[in-house]
Design a protein around this motif. Structure first.
Motif, PDB file in Angstrom:
ATOM      1  N   GLU A  23       0.828  -1.211   0.000  1.00 48.52           N
ATOM      2  CA  GLU A  23       0.000   0.000   0.000  1.00 48.52           C
ATOM      3  C   GLU A  23       0.864   1.263   0.000  1.00 48.52           C
ATOM      4  OE1 GLU A  23      -3.464  -2.434   2.335  1.00 48.52           O
ATOM      5  OE2 GLU A  23      -2.456  -0.784   3.355  1.00 48.52           O
ATOM      6  N   GLU A  27       0.390   4.034  -2.916  1.00 50.66           N
ATOM      7  CA  GLU A  27      -0.295   5.271  -2.551  1.00 50.66           C
ATOM      8  C   GLU A  27       0.138   6.496  -3.372  1.00 50.66           C
ATOM      9  OE1 GLU A  27      -1.638   4.913   1.524  1.00 50.66           O
ATOM     10  OE2 GLU A  27      -1.163   7.044   1.728  1.00 50.66           O
ATOM     11  N   LEU A  30      -1.769   6.661  -6.743  1.00 49.89           N
ATOM     12  CA  LEU A  30      -3.223   6.485  -6.830  1.00 49.89           C
ATOM     13  C   LEU A  30      -3.913   7.722  -7.410  1.00 49.89           C
ATOM     14  CD1 LEU A  30      -4.138   4.608  -3.530  1.00 49.89           C
ATOM     15  CD2 LEU A  30      -4.168   3.737  -5.867  1.00 49.89           C
ATOM     16  N   TYR A  34      -6.269   7.691 -10.667  1.00 47.61           N
ATOM     17  CA  TYR A  34      -7.675   8.097 -10.636  1.00 47.61           C
ATOM     18  C   TYR A  34      -7.956   9.155 -11.702  1.00 47.61           C
ATOM     19  CZ  TYR A  34     -11.927  10.221  -8.718  1.00 47.61           C
ATOM     20  OH  TYR A  34     -13.177  10.727  -8.552  1.00 47.61           O
ATOM     21  N   GLU A  48     -13.181   5.120  -9.944  1.00 51.73           N
ATOM     22  CA  GLU A  48     -12.800   4.601  -8.628  1.00 51.73           C
ATOM     23  C   GLU A  48     -12.765   3.073  -8.655  1.00 51.73           C
ATOM     24  OE1 GLU A  48     -15.165   6.202  -5.441  1.00 51.73           O
ATOM     25  OE2 GLU A  48     -14.598   4.554  -4.146  1.00 51.73           O
ATOM     26  N   GLN A  52      -9.493   0.577  -8.039  1.00 56.33           N
ATOM     27  CA  GLN A  52      -9.514  -0.504  -7.055  1.00 56.33           C
ATOM     28  C   GLN A  52      -9.196  -1.847  -7.716  1.00 56.33           C
ATOM     29  OE1 GLN A  52     -13.104  -0.385  -4.754  1.00 56.33           O
ATOM     30  NE2 GLN A  52     -12.507   1.485  -3.721  1.00 56.33           N
TER      31      GLN A  52
ATOM     32  N   PRO B  19     -13.428  15.030 -10.035  1.00 59.51           N
ATOM     33  CA  PRO B  19     -13.597  15.528  -8.663  1.00 59.51           C
ATOM     34  C   PRO B  19     -12.463  15.013  -7.784  1.00 59.51           C
ATOM     35  CG  PRO B  19     -15.092  13.717  -9.094  1.00 59.51           C
ATOM     36  CD  PRO B  19     -14.406  14.001 -10.383  1.00 59.51           C
ATOM     37  N   PRO B  20     -12.109  15.771  -6.763  1.00 66.04           N
ATOM     38  CA  PRO B  20     -11.078  15.280  -5.853  1.00 66.04           C
ATOM     39  C   PRO B  20     -11.555  14.010  -5.155  1.00 66.04           C
ATOM     40  CG  PRO B  20     -12.107  17.272  -5.006  1.00 66.04           C
ATOM     41  CD  PRO B  20     -12.636  17.086  -6.387  1.00 66.04           C
ATOM     42  N   ALA B  21     -10.634  13.144  -4.860  1.00 70.02           N
ATOM     43  CA  ALA B  21     -11.014  11.886  -4.218  1.00 70.02           C
ATOM     44  C   ALA B  21     -10.087  11.615  -3.040  1.00 70.02           C
ATOM     45  CB  ALA B  21     -10.947  10.747  -5.240  1.00 70.02           C
ATOM     46  N   TRP B  23     -10.653  10.266  -0.392  1.00 72.86           N
ATOM     47  CA  TRP B  23     -10.930   8.998   0.261  1.00 72.86           C
ATOM     48  C   TRP B  23     -10.340   7.807  -0.497  1.00 72.86           C
ATOM     49  CZ3 TRP B  23     -14.162  11.732  -2.863  1.00 72.86           C
ATOM     50  CH2 TRP B  23     -14.540  11.103  -4.034  1.00 72.86           C
ATOM     51  N   LEU B  24      -9.771   8.066  -1.659  1.00 74.75           N
ATOM     52  CA  LEU B  24      -9.417   6.977  -2.558  1.00 74.75           C
ATOM     53  C   LEU B  24      -8.430   6.000  -1.925  1.00 74.75           C
ATOM     54  CD1 LEU B  24      -9.861   5.838  -5.385  1.00 74.75           C
ATOM     55  CD2 LEU B  24      -7.889   7.134  -6.135  1.00 74.75           C
ATOM     56  N   ALA B  25      -7.371   6.529  -1.300  1.00 74.78           N
ATOM     57  CA  ALA B  25      -6.353   5.636  -0.734  1.00 74.78           C
ATOM     58  C   ALA B  25      -6.982   4.729   0.313  1.00 74.78           C
ATOM     59  CB  ALA B  25      -5.225   6.462  -0.143  1.00 74.78           C
ATOM     60  N   ALA B  27     -10.126   3.893   0.485  1.00 73.61           N
ATOM     61  CA  ALA B  27     -11.043   2.963  -0.185  1.00 73.61           C
ATOM     62  C   ALA B  27     -10.276   1.807  -0.810  1.00 73.61           C
ATOM     63  CB  ALA B  27     -11.848   3.711  -1.245  1.00 73.61           C
ATOM     64  N   VAL B  28      -9.138   2.126  -1.414  1.00 75.91           N
ATOM     65  CA  VAL B  28      -8.335   1.063  -2.021  1.00 75.91           C
ATOM     66  C   VAL B  28      -7.820   0.118  -0.950  1.00 75.91           C
ATOM     67  CG1 VAL B  28      -6.152   0.616  -3.224  1.00 75.91           C
ATOM     68  CG2 VAL B  28      -7.695   2.370  -4.080  1.00 75.91           C
ATOM     69  N   ARG B  29      -7.360   0.687   0.164  1.00 76.81           N
ATOM     70  CA  ARG B  29      -6.879  -0.168   1.265  1.00 76.81           C
ATOM     71  C   ARG B  29      -7.989  -1.104   1.756  1.00 76.81           C
ATOM     72  NH1 ARG B  29      -3.763   4.094   3.131  1.00 76.81           N
ATOM     73  NH2 ARG B  29      -5.489   4.898   4.367  1.00 76.81           N
ATOM     74  N   ASP B  31     -10.701  -2.057   0.163  1.00 76.18           N
ATOM     75  CA  ASP B  31     -11.057  -3.007  -0.881  1.00 76.18           C
ATOM     76  C   ASP B  31     -10.035  -4.144  -0.952  1.00 76.18           C
ATOM     77  OD1 ASP B  31     -12.834  -3.548  -3.282  1.00 76.18           O
ATOM     78  OD2 ASP B  31     -10.861  -3.528  -4.224  1.00 76.18           O
TER      79      ASP B  31
END
Lengths: 178, 449
Positions: A23, A27, A30, A34, A48, A52, B19-21, B23-25, B27-29, B31
């Protein structure tokens, strides 16, 4: 943002099953992943999902990463492939993501230029759109674009040049429309 | 400049829909953790969304087929209407827009501390407080206002592109009046679907026009059709003198600009690549543009240097060429070139794509400034770029490659900085770059509008 080659220790740890090391490797890229997926799919929810899914595939393929190599082009290549897969399997994503029309409140020239660019980009085929996004939006060097798209450096240059010319032509074409 | 503008437009256009994300990191963790725990039993949440959409899609397809069938049946039994004539294509009624309406203020040349030009025919006579559009009126059907060249406070040239020809205008009185040259038909060489024109003058009479176009059909860039034209009457008449410098450099297929230093002695054009490649080349002609050869800095090997713009002339012997993280200076009119580094090799600085990472301005062979894009830092040299001293570390710079500097003398300089949403900021210094003040400028429409 310059991305340093993956730390040898982190890659080793991740390969030995240290999930937090993986991770940590992932990171920093990411955000770009995106943005790439959003630009390719024009659907941020799908983007998203793609990131993933790509992260999961990257985790499974971690053994293929050479220690000291750069994570960014490798991971963005997986993301680009995943976008292709999603676009082929999700016909509805096109329906969902129509370009917002210019409002009747005489938007400024920048807003018009932005809409023109998005329309022109949307009309282009996927391989050209990919190199355009990688170069003009993610600001990646040509060597990385070649790795991500799986073609030679010369091929990437030529594709980028053609795509850029086509984009400009399409934008000028849109401008001429009433 | 065009590349920078495209990059800025790209960022603006796509940032609006991405849009800014934050929360993405996480969310990936999350998932990844779920998948590791559940193994093959894990089902990504978008799969179930897919299923819902698939059902909805199936319903829509069935409905569409039913409607289509009904329409076909109706048509089969309806009387056939008379055919309307096919309308002729609507001519392109859109006129070319001034550059600044698209991209804002972009300084081209300051002839003095008070008088200067910005792209798109904007002229100031009050140190940048007001910029008046003094361009000639758009001709009907013109698709772009280019190329343009600003020689000094009075002399300027501006072109208007059409699909098959180009019309050059000339002013000798700072845009109060313009002379119109006869149309130059660049399609006469071969059918083409686009053209890039470059224009340059060394004095009020002698100028060169390079038009690069490419064949209709598949836009394969090699070989390109190019024509180099010359004028000796200030741009009113042009003569084709060569098929262009690109033919002299195998593998080089398009030019990035045109830069002649004098009429009599050595003129230079750049032929290279849109992006960094091993084929970047600096071309030189010494016979008025008829023949060209690769010279000097061009032989530096694989993408070293990658050249993006033609040379900037400090005087007749001192020229500089910018590459990504350095510049080359010649002190003998292009015979030999010396590589000199740009300041600030901080690893944390943003990577400015493939182009040069700084805007550089010299007022003489020794004194110059470099503004590092994305860093807010302005450096000054007094020995031709061998050493640099930090002058200012707080210039605004929100985006890489969106700012440029122009110094008119050792104390007076201007900087433009493209803001992410609200146009272009204009800054001025009168103490050699130590302090800067913002000029609240106004763009003034052409007289009579």
């Amino acid at each position: 943002m310059a991305v340093q080659p993956a730390s040898i220790a982190l890659v080793q740890a991740a390969k030995q099953g240290d999930d937090s090391a993986f991770e940590l490797l992932l990171e920093p890229v990411l955000g770009q992943a995106y943005r790439l997926a959003c630009a390719m799919l024009r659907d941020h929810e799908a983007a998203e999902d793609v990131v993933q899914e790509a992260a999961f595939k990257a985790w499974r393929k971690l053994s293929r990463v050479r220690e000291g190599s750069d994570m960014r082009p490798w991971f963005l290549g997986i993301v680009a492939n995943e976008c292709r897969t999603v676009r082929r399997s999700r016909w509805w994503s096109v329906v969902l993501s129509g370009e917002p029309e210019a409002t009747s409140e005489s938007p400024d020239e920048t807003a018009i230029a932005n809409i023109e660019l998005r329309r022109a980009l949307k009309a282009m085929d996927e391989s050209k759109r990919l190199v355009l996004v990688l170069h003009w939006y993610l600001d990646l060097p040509i060597d990385e674009i070649a790795v991500i798209t799986g073609i030679s450096r010369r091929g990437a240059e030529t594709r980028l040049w053609r795509a850029t010319q086509e984009l400009k032509r399409r934008m000028e074409g849109h401008r001429g429309r009433p | 400049v065009e590349d920078r503008s495209l990059r800025i437009t790209f960022h603006g256009a796509l940032d609006e829909v991405v849009p800014p994300a934050p929360w993405l990191a996480a969310a990936v963790r999350q998932d990844l953790g779920d998948r590791r725990r559940q193994g093959s039993a894990y089902r990504p949440r978008y799969k179930s969304r897919d299923a819902r959409f698939a059902v909805a899609g199936l319903v829509m397809v069935v409905l569409a087929v039913a409607v289509l069938a009904a329409l076909i049946l109706t048509q089969l039994y309806a009387p056939i209407p008379a055919k309307n004539p096919i309308p002729s294509p609507t001519p392109n009624s859109g006129q070319s827009l001034p550059f600044y309406q698209d991209y804002g203020l972009d300084l081209v040349r300051m002839a003095s501390s008070t008088t200067g030009w910005a792209r798109g025919g904007l002229r100031t006579t009050d140190s940048g407080q007001h910029w008046r559009d003094v361009s000639p009126p758009s001709l009907p059907g013109s698709v772009a206002r280019r190329p343009e060249f600003y020689l000094d406070a009075s002399h300027a040239w501006q072109g208007q592109m059409f699909t098959d020809h180009l019309v050059i205008f000339r002013t000798a009185d700072g845009g109060k009046s313009w002379d119109q040259a006869p149309p130059l038909n660049f399609r006469s060489q071969a059918p083409t679907w686009g053209a890039d024109p470059y224009l340059q003058f060394v004095d009020a009479e002698h100028g060169w026009l390079l038009i690069e176009s490419w064949p209709e059909g598949d836009p394969h860039p090699d070989p390109k059709i190019s024509g180099l034209y010359k004028t000796t009457d200030g741009g009113l008449h042009w003569t084709l003198i060569s098929t262009g410098p690109g033919r002299a450099a195998p593998g080089c297929y398009f030019s990035q600009g045109l830069a002649f230093v004098t009429v009599a002695n050595g003129w230079v054009a750049i032929v290279g690549c849109h992006v960094g490649t091993s084929r970047s080349s600096l071309m030189v002609t010494r016979d008025g543009g008829s023949t060209w050869k690769v010279e000097g800095v061009a032989n530096a090997g694989l993408c070293a240097p990658c050249i993006y713009d033609p040379p900037t002339f400090i005087d007749s012997q001192h020229w500089i060429v910018l590459v990504v993280d350095a510049f080359y200076m010649t002190e003998d009119g292009g015979v030999t070139w010396d590589r000199r580094g740009l300041p600030g090799s901080d690893p944390g600085l943003p990577q400015a794509g493939l182009g040069p990472r700084a805007s550089v301005s010299f007022v003489d062979p020794n004194v110059g400034w470099a503004f590092l894009w994305g860093s807010s830092r302005l450096y000054r040299t007094t020995d031709g770029g061998r050493h640099w001293a930090l002058m200012q570390s707080n210039l605004p710079a929100q985006a890489p490659d969106a700012a440029s500097i122009i110094f008119v003398d050792a104390s007076t300089g201007f900087a433009t900085h493209r803001l992410s949403t609200s146009g272009v900021q204009l800054l001025k210094t009168t103490d050699g770059g130590q302090s800067w003040t913002e000029i609240r400028y106004q763009l003034v429409a052409p007289a009579g509008t």
